[in-house]
Design a protein around this motif. Structure first.
Motif, short mmCIF file in Angstrom:
data_model
loop_
_atom_site.label_atom_id
_atom_site.label_comp_id
_atom_site.label_asym_id
_atom_site.label_seq_id
_atom_site.Cartn_x
_atom_site.Cartn_y
_atom_site.Cartn_z
N VAL A 1 -6.67 -1.07 3.45
CA VAL A 1 -5.93 -0.05 2.95
C VAL A 1 -5.79 1.19 4.20
O VAL A 1 -4.79 1.89 4.69
CB VAL A 1 -6.46 0.59 1.78
N ALA B 1 -6.94 0.31 -2.90
CA ALA B 1 -6.83 -1.16 -2.74
C ALA B 1 -7.06 -1.76 -3.90
O ALA B 1 -6.29 -2.69 -4.28
CB ALA B 1 -8.30 -1.41 -1.89
N TYR C 1 -9.75 5.33 -0.62
CA TYR C 1 -9.39 3.92 0.00
C TYR C 1 -9.44 2.67 -0.93
O TYR C 1 -8.78 1.94 -1.11
CB TYR C 1 -10.17 3.77 1.28
N VAL D 1 0.94 -1.01 -0.01
CA VAL D 1 0.07 0.04 0.23
C VAL D 1 0.95 1.30 0.06
O VAL D 1 0.57 2.18 -0.66
CB VAL D 1 -1.04 -0.03 1.28
N ALA E 1 -10.17 -4.27 -0.24
CA ALA E 1 -9.53 -4.47 0.92
C ALA E 1 -9.49 -2.88 1.27
O ALA E 1 -8.60 -2.42 1.88
CB ALA E 1 -8.00 -5.02 0.45
N ALA E 2 -10.35 -1.95 1.04
CA ALA E 2 -10.44 -0.65 1.49
C ALA E 2 -10.18 -0.48 2.99
O ALA E 2 -9.32 0.47 3.27
CB ALA E 2 -11.85 -0.22 1.12
#
Length: 175
Positions: A129, A117, A113, A97, A125-126
């Motif tokens: 992140v 991701a 976000y 990230v 995967a926000a």
């Protein structure tokens, strides 16, 4: 093992603490008492070393980058070296990230976000992140302030204590 030195430098957003070794930076962040209540930016403030500890001098590349970021942002060049013991080339999601943010979200840009991701290859995967961005040890250099919510809100910077800083940084990058 790294032999770590540190310096405190003045900046337009307040004093910054910078930790580093011979291989590169370990961290850069605002001194902790700076928060929304005490934040008073000074665009004319230069980047100056206030104090240092340790045997290693602060990398000139860091001082030059900070000066350019705040005072001549159109001339930003290569970022200072980041210590590979902190941000390695392994497959850690968090480090991925940070590298993605550093390499893909440039000065004056923002991302969400969810978009970040997706850029990391994990579109669902926000939240992860958000956790990785929160743990970013390289304030300004790995530009976590450029990550906003999908609804356009800025989110919570520095654990909700630095939203005025985030607003100022985003505005600074739009000039």
């Amino acid at each position: 093992m790294c032999e770590i030195s540190s310096s405190i430098c003045s900046s337009p957003i307040g004093d910054l603490t910078i930790s580093y070794c011979r291989k590169g930076l370990h961290s850069i962040s605002q001194i902790s008492p700076i928060n929304d209540q005490s934040f008073i930016p000074d665009e004319k403030q230069t980047i100056e070393i206030q104090s240092s500890s340790g045997k290693i001098p602060i990398p000139e590349s860091c001082l030059n980058w900070l000066h350019t970021y705040f005072h001549s942002p159109n001339h930003l060049t290569k970022t200072p070296e980041l210590c590979p013991n902190i941000i390695s080339k392994n497959d850690s999601f968090q480090e991925n990230v940070w590298r993605t943010l550093l390499n893909n979200v440039h000065f004056g840009q923002t991302t969400t976000y969810g978009q970040l991701a997706e850029l990391t290859g994990n579109k669902n995967a926000a939240r992860a992140v958000g956790t990785a961005v929160h743990r970013n040890p390289f304030q300004l250099i790995v530009p976590c302030h450029r990550v906003i919510r999908s609804n356009g809100d800025i989110g919570n910077y520095a654990g909700k204590e630095g939203n005025n800083v985030k607003h100022w940084l985003l505005k600074h990058e739009q000039k």
